[in-house]
Design an enzyme around this catalytic site. Structure first.
Site, mmCIF file in Angstrom:
data_model
loop_
_atom_site.group_PDB
_atom_site.id
_atom_site.type_symbol
_atom_site.label_atom_id
_atom_site.label_comp_id
_atom_site.label_asym_id
_atom_site.label_seq_id
_atom_site.Cartn_x
_atom_site.Cartn_y
_atom_site.Cartn_z
ATOM 1 N N GLU A 249 0.862 -1.193 0.000
ATOM 2 C CA GLU A 249 0.000 0.000 0.000
ATOM 3 C C GLU A 249 0.890 1.233 0.000
ATOM 4 O O GLU A 249 2.055 1.165 0.392
ATOM 5 C CB GLU A 249 -0.861 0.016 1.280
ATOM 6 C CG GLU A 249 -1.811 -1.155 1.388
ATOM 7 C CD GLU A 249 -2.466 -1.255 2.773
ATOM 8 O OE1 GLU A 249 -2.214 -0.377 3.636
ATOM 9 O OE2 GLU A 249 -3.214 -2.214 2.991
ATOM 10 N N LYS A 251 2.391 4.494 1.608
ATOM 11 C CA LYS A 251 2.541 4.965 2.991
ATOM 12 C C LYS A 251 2.188 6.450 2.977
ATOM 13 O O LYS A 251 2.967 7.285 2.531
ATOM 14 C CB LYS A 251 3.959 4.735 3.513
ATOM 15 C CG LYS A 251 4.083 5.083 4.976
ATOM 16 C CD LYS A 251 5.447 4.767 5.533
ATOM 17 C CE LYS A 251 5.481 4.928 7.041
ATOM 18 N NZ LYS A 251 4.931 6.180 7.525
ATOM 19 N N ARG A 256 -2.376 9.016 11.891
ATOM 20 C CA ARG A 256 -3.078 7.739 12.071
ATOM 21 C C ARG A 256 -4.339 7.963 12.896
ATOM 22 O O ARG A 256 -4.316 8.649 13.911
ATOM 23 C CB ARG A 256 -2.132 6.787 12.819
ATOM 24 C CG ARG A 256 -2.710 5.444 13.218
ATOM 25 C CD ARG A 256 -2.318 4.398 12.223
ATOM 26 N NE ARG A 256 -2.549 3.045 12.686
ATOM 27 C CZ ARG A 256 -1.574 2.219 13.053
ATOM 28 N NH1 ARG A 256 -0.326 2.619 13.095
ATOM 29 N NH2 ARG A 256 -1.868 0.970 13.389
ATOM 30 N N GLU A 329 -5.288 6.638 7.592
ATOM 31 C CA GLU A 329 -4.400 7.795 7.719
ATOM 32 C C GLU A 329 -5.156 9.016 7.201
ATOM 33 O O GLU A 329 -5.675 8.986 6.084
ATOM 34 C CB GLU A 329 -3.131 7.521 6.885
ATOM 35 C CG GLU A 329 -2.022 8.508 7.094
ATOM 36 C CD GLU A 329 -1.106 8.152 8.276
ATOM 37 O OE1 GLU A 329 -1.429 7.250 9.073
ATOM 38 O OE2 GLU A 329 -0.054 8.815 8.382
ATOM 39 N N PHE A 369 -7.177 1.784 5.916
ATOM 40 C CA PHE A 369 -6.360 0.624 5.554
ATOM 41 C C PHE A 369 -6.540 -0.590 6.462
ATOM 42 O O PHE A 369 -5.960 -1.630 6.227
ATOM 43 C CB PHE A 369 -4.873 1.005 5.458
ATOM 44 C CG PHE A 369 -4.286 1.696 6.670
ATOM 45 C CD1 PHE A 369 -4.118 1.036 7.862
ATOM 46 C CD2 PHE A 369 -3.893 3.026 6.589
ATOM 47 C CE1 PHE A 369 -3.561 1.658 8.962
ATOM 48 C CE2 PHE A 369 -3.339 3.676 7.691
ATOM 49 C CZ PHE A 369 -3.174 2.985 8.888
ATOM 50 N N ARG A 444 5.048 -4.014 17.543
ATOM 51 C CA ARG A 444 5.819 -3.694 16.342
ATOM 52 C C ARG A 444 6.323 -5.011 15.776
ATOM 53 O O ARG A 444 7.352 -5.529 16.189
ATOM 54 C CB ARG A 444 6.994 -2.765 16.693
ATOM 55 C CG ARG A 444 7.675 -2.191 15.451
ATOM 56 C CD ARG A 444 8.849 -1.307 15.807
ATOM 57 N NE ARG A 444 8.468 -0.124 16.569
ATOM 58 C CZ ARG A 444 7.885 0.953 16.054
ATOM 59 N NH1 ARG A 444 7.610 0.999 14.779
ATOM 60 N NH2 ARG A 444 7.581 1.974 16.817
HETATM 61 P P1 ATP Z 1 5.524 3.856 14.238
HETATM 62 O O1 ATP Z 1 4.053 4.021 14.096
HETATM 63 O O2 ATP Z 1 6.041 2.709 13.464
HETATM 64 O O3 ATP Z 1 6.052 4.006 15.615
HETATM 65 P P2 ATP Z 1 5.715 6.407 13.235
HETATM 66 O O4 ATP Z 1 4.482 6.796 13.907
HETATM 67 O O5 ATP Z 1 6.900 7.283 13.378
HETATM 68 O O6 ATP Z 1 6.204 4.994 13.554
HETATM 69 P P3 ATP Z 1 6.097 5.730 10.636
HETATM 70 O O7 ATP Z 1 7.439 5.232 10.981
HETATM 71 O O8 ATP Z 1 6.058 6.847 9.700
HETATM 72 O O9 ATP Z 1 5.291 6.238 11.794
HETATM 73 O O10 ATP Z 1 5.217 4.476 10.102
HETATM 74 C C1 ATP Z 1 4.049 3.946 10.599
HETATM 75 C C2 ATP Z 1 2.874 4.842 10.330
HETATM 76 O O11 ATP Z 1 2.606 4.972 8.947
HETATM 77 C C3 ATP Z 1 1.552 4.360 10.837
HETATM 78 O O12 ATP Z 1 1.411 4.584 12.198
HETATM 79 C C4 ATP Z 1 0.551 5.136 10.010
HETATM 80 O O13 ATP Z 1 0.275 6.360 10.654
HETATM 81 C C5 ATP Z 1 1.296 5.453 8.741
HETATM 82 N N1 ATP Z 1 0.727 4.852 7.530
HETATM 83 C C6 ATP Z 1 0.611 5.491 6.342
HETATM 84 N N2 ATP Z 1 0.107 4.703 5.409
HETATM 85 C C7 ATP Z 1 -0.139 3.509 5.993
HETATM 86 C C8 ATP Z 1 -0.673 2.275 5.523
HETATM 87 N N3 ATP Z 1 -1.051 2.100 4.266
HETATM 88 N N4 ATP Z 1 -0.761 1.262 6.419
HETATM 89 C C9 ATP Z 1 -0.381 1.407 7.694
HETATM 90 N N5 ATP Z 1 0.136 2.551 8.193
HETATM 91 C C10 ATP Z 1 0.261 3.598 7.354
#
Ligand code: ATP
Length: 620
Positions: A249, A251, A256, A329, A369, A444
């Site tokens: 998918e 990102k 979130r 998101e 998602f 995680r």
């Molecule tokens: P984490 O949530 O892994 O601690 P983070 O909040 O810093 O890290 P990222 O490292 O950027 O976020 O990656 C995870 C986040 O990506 C998810 O929490 C969500 O908000 C976002 N995201 C965007 N697109 C998607 C998708 N298709 N599926 C799942 N998450 C997604």
């Protein structure tokens, strides 16, 4: 149990920084607690009267508490203020003043936990005109009624300054110790907590029915579920090697959101059984008789429903299920060009006062998602493919809620094409998802893998650090009073925050001002107990664990003074410690964003840093 007994436990907890010791004290406390009061007790341990995700805050400041103490003890507010200044803490101040007043033989009551809880609950929930006065009166009466030690904690609690120094993880450990005498049940308890992150609920279930009480916890609309998180990899071939053919998918770079929605007909039975004569009337009633719940939670379980009135409207229009918990998101876009804007601009909606205007100025889309629950059925234990299929089927076409389309990545080329496509659309990269992977609440795991644009650089990702303190500034920065910020990451094993960097450079004046405005509210007199900081890095001002920021950095290096991942061994003389393994440090760290959607324990973990450090060498 009396509140005094609870306070003696609080003081034991306050006196130690050792996690094992804290766990032991907590498990003894749970053993002694009654099954009907353990829930309340757990909230009080967190300095609250409801679970963390409920929006009830005390809304009490130092000034009001000073007034309440003065009133309770029949002394001048100036006297309270003077003692406060001497002690540096209002809890200690009230205790001292109460000891003095007891010499005057003022009698106290031995209140039970539930009695104190009821009053504190009223303090937290009184709102509107005159509520400040009511809160002060209630606190004042409590302070008058209790012994000096209890007063210490009654005063600290509404001020959010309990100083106990542990997070939910230690509390969960202690449940296991209470039942099994070791930490063998921790994982199972944590799994239940991840689906229902309400310590009070979990505690009372365990106390009443043992492990059986938390075996079958299922999602509940209105109670947030701890969100699944992704691991990171930096190439399509690594992804395929790890999880094989997978869904890919975009990102999206936004916020979130976990959406909870339920619309049920009120008095359904009555309506159905209505006679045919009344059919017309009944139909009208059906239409007007929906009982609606819509809640939206951020990643750190904050209820942010008010931020998105437009999504609320879209849920009612576009979601066909009667009950659902889904995730997506939220991304803001420019209404003139249709181009998506970065995360920080989406976050502007956080300013509460002009949301309606902002909704027009910065419209948003929710890319859905995940499906966690629908129409009475939990989807947590279902495979990705099944969850997505159901999710697709319950979203009607519309402008605001959009199904996050996946492709199936069979080859590296498939994944890379999607990645390039994502970057061209100004998204962050891709999320690869294991086709038969389950939804791992709060974990995680490897069912989700993120592969971001930034990962093509030497350091494979940005890092989210906790701002722990600051040093006074020199030169230009003295105008703002701040020089460098001491920052760190989360050590899950120890339930402590450990340092990785000092950040000073890279901030614009505007960022600096914003930063300072925020940190000023977090200043505390003493080093928070959950911080593990080398003496050499002691900042001028300590900050309580709250503010998380995203930082970019050139690479991760080793450092003898930073405590992230550092291992000490007793020195030869046995009187001090030497560094056995140096810690991790960030080279040239620079602030990139505020991460208001993360709480302190959501900062990057030491394990992740260690993993990224290893990766760096593989890249070299
Ligand atoms: P984490 O949530 O892994 O601690 P983070 O909040 O810093 O890290 P990222 O490292 O950027 O976020 O990656 C995870 C986040 O990506 C998810 O929490 C969500 O908000 C976002 N995201 C965007 N697109 C998607 C998708 N298709 N599926 C799942 N998450 C997604």
């Amino acid at each position: 149990m009396t509140f005094h007994t609870l306070s003696t436990y609080f003081s034991k907890l306050e006196a130690t920084t050792l996690r094992n010791e804290m766990t032991k004290i907590l498990s003894e406390l749970y053993k002694e607690a009654d099954k009907d009061e353990i829930g309340k007790l757990c909230y009080l341990l967190q300095g609250r009267v409801v679970p963390l995700y409920e929006k009830i805050e005390f809304g009490v400041a130092d000034k009001m508490v000073i007034r309440a103490i003065a009133q309770a003890l029949n002394i001048k507010p100036e006297t309270v203020l003077k003692t406060f200044k001497e002690e540096g803490d209002l809890g200690k101040a009230v205790e001292k003043l109460k000891v003095k007043s007891q010499k005057l033989k003022v009698s106290t009551k031995n209140l039970r936990i539930s009695e104190v809880y009821e009053v504190l609950y009223k303090v937290a929930t009184s709102t509107g005109n005159g509520s400040q006065e009511i809160k002060a009166q209630l606190l004042s009466q409590l302070i008058r009624d209790v012994d000096p030690l209890s007063a210490r904690y009654i005063v600290r609690m509404p001020l959010g300054k309990m100083r106990l120094g542990f997070s939910d993880q230690t509390v969960l450990d202690a449940f296991s110790w209470m039942i099994a005498g070791d930490k063998s049940l921790k994982d199972e308890i944590e799994r239940a907590y991840n689906v229902r992150p309400d310590l009070g609920f979990i505690a009372s279930q365990i106390k009443k029915r043992g492990m059986e009480g938390i075996k079958h916890i299922t999602p509940t609309v209105g109670t947030p579920i701890l969100m699944a998180r992704a691991n990171r990899l930096s190439s399509s071939s690594e992804i395929l090697e790890k999880i094989g053919e997978c869904a890919v998918e975009y990102k999206y770079d936004g916020l979130r959101l976990q959406v909870h929605y339920s619309r049920k007909q009120k008095r359904h039975a009555e309506l159905v059984s209505a006679s045919s004569k009344n059919k017309k009337k009944t139909l009208k009633q059906v239409q007007g008789d929906w009982q609606m719940t819509i809640k939206m939670f951020s990643r750190n379980l904050e209820d942010i429903t008010e931020m998105f009135p437009d999504i609320k409207e879209a849920i009612i229009k576009q979601i066909t299920a009667e009950e659902v918990i889904l995730e997506g998101e939220v991304v803001a876009y420019n209404p003139h060009t249709g181009v998506f804007v970065p995360f920080q601009e989406t976050m502007q909606r956080k300013r509460k006062y002009d949301i309606a205007e902002k909704a027009l100025e910065i419209p948003v889309k929710l890319f859905a998602f995940e499906l966690l629950y629908a129409n009475g059925k939990s989807f947590l234990g279902k495979m990705y493919t099944e969850r997505k299929k159901k999710l697709k089927s319950i979203i009607q076409k519309g402008n605001t809620i959009v199904y996050a389309q996946e492709i199936i990545g069979k080859t590296s080329q498939d994944i890379e094409d999607m990645f390039d496509d994502s970057v061209a659309k100004h998204f962050e990269g891709i999320m690869a998802k294991k086709l038969d992977g389950l939804y791992e609440a709060g974990v995680r795991g490897w069912n989700w893998i993120k592969f971001k644009k930034a990962m093509s650089k030497k350091l494979s990702d940005t890092i989210d650090v906790l701002v722990m303190g600051y040093t006074m500034g020199e030169g230009k920065r003295t105008t703002f009073g701040v020089g460098q910020f001491l920052t760190g990451v989360y050590d899950e094993d120890q339930d402590k925050f450990v340092t990785t960097s000092k950040i000073g450079t890279g901030l614009t004046d505007e960022q600096f001002r914003e930063f300072i405005k925020r940190v000023k509210k977090l200043e505390v007199k003493e080093k928070p107990k959950e911080y593990d900081v080398d003496k050499l890095l002691t900042p001028d001002v300590w900050l309580r664990p709250s503010l998380v920021v995203e930082v970019g950095s050139d690479e991760i290096t080793r450092s003898a003074v930073h405590t992230a991942g550092r291992v000490l061994k007793p020195s030869k003389s046995g009187k001090a410690f030497d560094v056995a393994t140096p810690g991790f440090a960030l080279r040239f760290p620079r602030l990139e964003n505020f991460r208001d959607d993360k709480k302190a324990t959501d900062a990057t973990s030491v394990k992740e840093i260690a993993e990224m450090f290893k990766k760096q060498f593989q890249k070299k």
